[in-house]
Write an enzyme that holds these catalytic residues in place. Sequence first.
Site, PDB file in Angstrom:
ATOM      1  N   GLY A  16       0.820  -1.214   0.000  1.00 18.13           N
ATOM      2  CA  GLY A  16       0.000   0.000   0.000  1.00 18.13           C
ATOM      3  C   GLY A  16       0.852   1.262   0.000  1.00 18.13           C
ATOM      4  O   GLY A  16       0.496   2.259   0.617  1.00 18.13           O
ATOM      5  N   GLY A  22       1.158   4.589   3.553  1.00 16.18           N
ATOM      6  CA  GLY A  22       2.260   3.875   2.893  1.00 16.18           C
ATOM      7  C   GLY A  22       3.345   4.848   2.438  1.00 16.18           C
ATOM      8  O   GLY A  22       4.545   4.599   2.630  1.00 16.18           O
ATOM      9  N   SER A 113      -7.413   0.664  12.721  1.00 14.91           N
ATOM     10  CA  SER A 113      -8.033   1.984  12.802  1.00 14.91           C
ATOM     11  C   SER A 113      -8.801   2.082  14.111  1.00 14.91           C
ATOM     12  O   SER A 113      -9.242   1.057  14.664  1.00 14.91           O
ATOM     13  CB  SER A 113      -9.006   2.130  11.630  1.00 14.91           C
ATOM     14  OG  SER A 113      -9.978   3.106  11.923  1.00 14.91           O
ATOM     15  N   SER A 114      -9.002   3.305  14.587  1.00 17.39           N
ATOM     16  CA  SER A 114      -9.718   3.472  15.863  1.00 17.39           C
ATOM     17  C   SER A 114     -11.191   3.068  15.754  1.00 17.39           C
ATOM     18  O   SER A 114     -11.858   2.921  16.774  1.00 17.39           O
ATOM     19  CB  SER A 114      -9.602   4.919  16.345  1.00 17.39           C
ATOM     20  OG  SER A 114     -10.052   5.810  15.361  1.00 17.39           O
ATOM     21  N   CYS A 115     -11.695   2.863  14.529  1.00 22.39           N
ATOM     22  CA  CYS A 115     -13.109   2.488  14.417  1.00 22.39           C
ATOM     23  C   CYS A 115     -13.361   1.024  14.753  1.00 22.39           C
ATOM     24  O   CYS A 115     -14.497   0.571  14.715  1.00 22.39           O
ATOM     25  CB  CYS A 115     -13.659   2.832  13.046  1.00 22.39           C
ATOM     26  SG  CYS A 115     -13.015   1.774  11.781  1.00 22.39           S
ATOM     27  N   TYR A 142     -16.017  -2.097   7.694  1.00 25.51           N
ATOM     28  CA  TYR A 142     -14.575  -1.840   7.721  1.00 25.51           C
ATOM     29  C   TYR A 142     -14.005  -2.294   9.071  1.00 25.51           C
ATOM     30  O   TYR A 142     -12.945  -2.923   9.134  1.00 25.51           O
ATOM     31  CB  TYR A 142     -14.366  -0.336   7.514  1.00 25.51           C
ATOM     32  CG  TYR A 142     -12.942   0.146   7.517  1.00 25.51           C
ATOM     33  CD1 TYR A 142     -12.082  -0.164   6.465  1.00 25.51           C
ATOM     34  CD2 TYR A 142     -12.450   0.933   8.556  1.00 25.51           C
ATOM     35  CE1 TYR A 142     -10.773   0.300   6.462  1.00 25.51           C
ATOM     36  CE2 TYR A 142     -11.153   1.408   8.550  1.00 25.51           C
ATOM     37  CZ  TYR A 142     -10.319   1.083   7.509  1.00 25.51           C
ATOM     38  OH  TYR A 142      -9.030   1.557   7.498  1.00 25.51           O
ATOM     39  N   LYS A 146     -11.067  -5.036   9.873  1.00 25.08           N
ATOM     40  CA  LYS A 146      -9.848  -4.682  10.610  1.00 25.08           C
ATOM     41  C   LYS A 146      -9.698  -5.549  11.867  1.00 25.08           C
ATOM     42  O   LYS A 146      -8.594  -5.935  12.226  1.00 25.08           O
ATOM     43  CB  LYS A 146      -9.858  -3.192  10.978  1.00 25.08           C
ATOM     44  CG  LYS A 146      -9.630  -2.280   9.767  1.00 25.08           C
ATOM     45  CD  LYS A 146      -8.225  -2.460   9.238  1.00 25.08           C
ATOM     46  CE  LYS A 146      -7.888  -1.545   8.088  1.00 25.08           C
ATOM     47  NZ  LYS A 146      -6.541  -1.806   7.539  1.00 25.08           N
ATOM     48  N   PRO A 169      -3.898   3.201  14.571  1.00 24.48           N
ATOM     49  CA  PRO A 169      -3.785   4.655  14.573  1.00 24.48           C
ATOM     50  C   PRO A 169      -5.145   5.327  14.711  1.00 24.48           C
ATOM     51  O   PRO A 169      -6.174   4.775  14.326  1.00 24.48           O
ATOM     52  CB  PRO A 169      -3.203   4.988  13.193  1.00 24.48           C
ATOM     53  CG  PRO A 169      -2.867   3.684  12.554  1.00 24.48           C
ATOM     54  CD  PRO A 169      -3.671   2.634  13.245  1.00 24.48           C
ATOM     55  N   THR A 170      -5.119   6.527  15.265  1.00 23.73           N
ATOM     56  CA  THR A 170      -6.315   7.348  15.327  1.00 23.73           C
ATOM     57  C   THR A 170      -6.586   7.956  13.935  1.00 23.73           C
ATOM     58  O   THR A 170      -5.902   7.626  12.971  1.00 23.73           O
ATOM     59  CB  THR A 170      -6.089   8.434  16.409  1.00 23.73           C
ATOM     60  OG1 THR A 170      -7.325   9.053  16.685  1.00 23.73           O
ATOM     61  CG2 THR A 170      -5.073   9.462  15.983  1.00 23.73           C
ATOM     62  N   HIS A 185     -11.998  11.770   3.986  1.00 26.83           N
ATOM     63  CA  HIS A 185     -12.212  12.032   5.407  1.00 26.83           C
ATOM     64  C   HIS A 185     -12.445  13.524   5.604  1.00 26.83           C
ATOM     65  O   HIS A 185     -12.330  14.323   4.680  1.00 26.83           O
ATOM     66  CB  HIS A 185     -11.009  11.553   6.218  1.00 26.83           C
ATOM     67  CG  HIS A 185     -10.890  10.063   6.263  1.00 26.83           C
ATOM     68  ND1 HIS A 185     -10.011   9.373   5.483  1.00 26.83           N
ATOM     69  CD2 HIS A 185     -11.571   9.139   6.983  1.00 26.83           C
ATOM     70  CE1 HIS A 185     -10.143   8.079   5.720  1.00 26.83           C
ATOM     71  NE2 HIS A 185     -11.089   7.902   6.622  1.00 26.83           N
TER      72      HIS A 185
HETATM   73  O1  GFB Z   1     -13.418  11.867   8.716  1.00 21.26           O
HETATM   74  P1  GFB Z   1     -14.766  11.244   8.671  1.00 21.26           P
HETATM   75  O2  GFB Z   1     -15.337  10.982   7.331  1.00 21.26           O
HETATM   76  O3  GFB Z   1     -14.667   9.872   9.444  1.00 21.26           O
HETATM   77  O4  GFB Z   1     -15.810  12.160   9.466  1.00 21.26           O
HETATM   78  P2  GFB Z   1     -15.109   9.181  10.809  1.00 21.26           P
HETATM   79  C1  GFB Z   1     -15.543  12.675  10.735  1.00 21.26           C
HETATM   80  C2  GFB Z   1     -16.669  13.610  11.167  1.00 21.26           C
HETATM   81  O5  GFB Z   1     -16.598  14.804  10.379  1.00 21.26           O
HETATM   82  C3  GFB Z   1     -18.086  13.055  11.002  1.00 21.26           C
HETATM   83  C4  GFB Z   1     -17.888  15.139   9.905  1.00 21.26           C
HETATM   84  O6  GFB Z   1     -18.866  13.459  12.113  1.00 21.26           O
HETATM   85  C5  GFB Z   1     -18.573  13.767   9.735  1.00 21.26           C
HETATM   86  O7  GFB Z   1     -19.994  13.920   9.684  1.00 21.26           O
HETATM   87  N1  GFB Z   1     -17.782  15.932   8.667  1.00 21.26           N
HETATM   88  C6  GFB Z   1     -18.160  17.242   8.548  1.00 21.26           C
HETATM   89  C7  GFB Z   1     -17.346  15.514   7.464  1.00 21.26           C
HETATM   90  N2  GFB Z   1     -17.993  17.652   7.284  1.00 21.26           N
HETATM   91  C8  GFB Z   1     -17.499  16.613   6.584  1.00 21.26           C
HETATM   92  C9  GFB Z   1     -17.132  16.452   5.217  1.00 21.26           C
HETATM   93  O8  GFB Z   1     -17.251  17.349   4.370  1.00 21.26           O
HETATM   94  N3  GFB Z   1     -16.617  15.238   4.849  1.00 21.26           N
HETATM   95  C10 GFB Z   1     -16.460  14.197   5.763  1.00 21.26           C
HETATM   96  N4  GFB Z   1     -15.932  13.034   5.339  1.00 21.26           N
HETATM   97  N5  GFB Z   1     -16.854  14.329   7.067  1.00 21.26           N
HETATM   98  C11 GFB Z   1     -14.224   7.187   9.441  1.00 21.26           C
HETATM   99  C12 GFB Z   1     -14.641   5.759   9.305  1.00 21.26           C
HETATM  100  O9  GFB Z   1     -15.074   7.679  10.383  1.00 21.26           O
HETATM  101  O10 GFB Z   1     -12.915   7.366   9.966  1.00 21.26           O
HETATM  102  C13 GFB Z   1     -13.585   4.864   8.877  1.00 21.26           C
HETATM  103  O11 GFB Z   1     -15.802   5.714   8.512  1.00 21.26           O
HETATM  104  C14 GFB Z   1     -12.232   5.135   9.516  1.00 21.26           C
HETATM  105  O12 GFB Z   1     -13.952   3.572   9.136  1.00 21.26           O
HETATM  106  C15 GFB Z   1     -11.909   6.611   9.486  1.00 21.26           C
HETATM  107  O13 GFB Z   1     -12.200   4.679  10.845  1.00 21.26           O
HETATM  108  C16 GFB Z   1     -10.599   6.929  10.208  1.00 21.26           C
HETATM  109  O14 GFB Z   1     -14.110   9.465  11.883  1.00 21.26           O
HETATM  110  O15 GFB Z   1     -16.526   9.467  11.201  1.00 21.26           O
END
Ligand code: GFB
Length: 317
Positions: A16, A22, A113-115, A142, A146, A169-170, A185
Site C-alpha cells: 500500500g 504507505g 483503525s480506531s473504528c 470496515y 480490521k 492509529p487514530t 475524510h
Molecule cells: O473523517 P470522517 O469521514 O470519518 O468524518 P469518521 C468525521 C466527522 O466529520 C463526522 C464530519 O462526524 C462527519 O460527519 N464531517 C463534517 C465531514 N464535514 C465533513 C465532510 O465534508 N466530509 C467528511 N468526510 N466528514 C471514518 C470511518 O469515520 O474514519 C472509517 O468511517 C475510519 O472507518 C476513518 O475509521 C478513520 O471518523 O466518522
Amino acid sequence: MDPLYSLQGKRVFVAGHRGMVGQALVRALAEENVAAILTAPRDQLDLRDRVAVARFLRQEKPDAVFLAAAKVGGILANDSYPAEFLFDNLELETAVIRGAFEAGVERLVFLGSSCIYPKLAPQPITEDALLTGPLEPTNEWYAIAKIAGIKMCQALRKQHGARYISVMPTNLYGPGDNYDLATSHVIPALLRKAHEAKLANAREFVIWGTGTPRREFMHVDDCASGILHATRYYDGYEHINIGLGEDVTIRELAEMVMQVVGFEGRLVNDATKPDGTPRKLMDASRLHALGWHAEIPLREGLASAYEWFVENHAAAA
Ligand code: GFB
C-alpha cells in the site's frame, strides 16, 4: 532500551505504498538502515489475489512487511459501499498476512483503525475495549475486516509464534490524502471546501452533520514514526494504539481550517449527513510508556496539509 526488533539491514515490503500512510512509511524507512524498501505497483500486483501475492512474497523474500494497504474512505464512503469495505479488506488481509507467514516473513505490522472499538467505548479508549460492545453502524463493515486482521496476526502468533503485531492509529491526515469530497475524510474535505469557498468569494461553507462529534487527528508522519517505534519496541499479542491524546469537535476543526485557509465566511450544517460515532479518543499510554509521543500540533499539521493541497491541487482534487 534495546529494541526487540531491528530493521537494520532488512528487506522491508510496504504493502500500500501509494496510500497516504504507505507513502509516509516509505519516507520514514528511507531514513533507516534497511537493505531494501520493496513496493508493488497496483497494476502489477492485486493485493487481494492470494496466489499472486504468495508468488511475489516468495520471489522478493522480505524480512518484514508493513500492511498499510486497505480499502479506506470517510464516513459516507464507508456507509455507501459496505460490501467493498468488507470483502476487499478481508481478501487483502488474508492474502498478505497468510502469504507473509507462508513465505517465512519474520515480522509483520498490520495497520488498523480506531473504528474497531465499540461506538460508545469509554473515553479515552484503551486497547482492552475491543469487542466489548456494538460497533458504529456507518463503518462496522470496515471495522469487522480490521478486527479480523488483528485476529489473523494473533492466530499466527498463538499457533506458530509469529512475531506479527497490530497497530491502531487514530484518524489521520497529511500529504497524499484523498481530496475527493464523496469519499474523503473530514480534514481534506474541509480544506478543499474552505479553499473553494475562498476562491469563489462565497459567504459560507457546509460541514456535514451537527459539528458536535469529537475526533482526534494525527499527522501521518507522526503515525509513521509511531509505527516504526512499535515495530522496534513492541512485540505483544494485543494490538497497540497510536494516538496523541487530544481531540476537537468538528466545528472547532472547521474553524481552525477557516483560519489556515483564510476564509472568513459562515459555517452551515448539513443535517442530512451522518455524524458517526460521538467520540473516539485513543488512550495511547502503552506506546507512550515505550518512549514515543506524537510531535506535530494540529494547527501546524493543517497548515502543511493545506500547502500540500494547494501545490498538488490539479492532481489531488
Ligand atoms: O473523517 P470522517 O469521514 O470519518 O468524518 P469518521 C468525521 C466527522 O466529520 C463526522 C464530519 O462526524 C462527519 O460527519 N464531517 C463534517 C465531514 N464535514 C465533513 C465532510 O465534508 N466530509 C467528511 N468526510 N466528514 C471514518 C470511518 O469515520 O474514519 C472509517 O468511517 C475510519 O472507518 C476513518 O475509521 C478513520 O471518523 O466518522
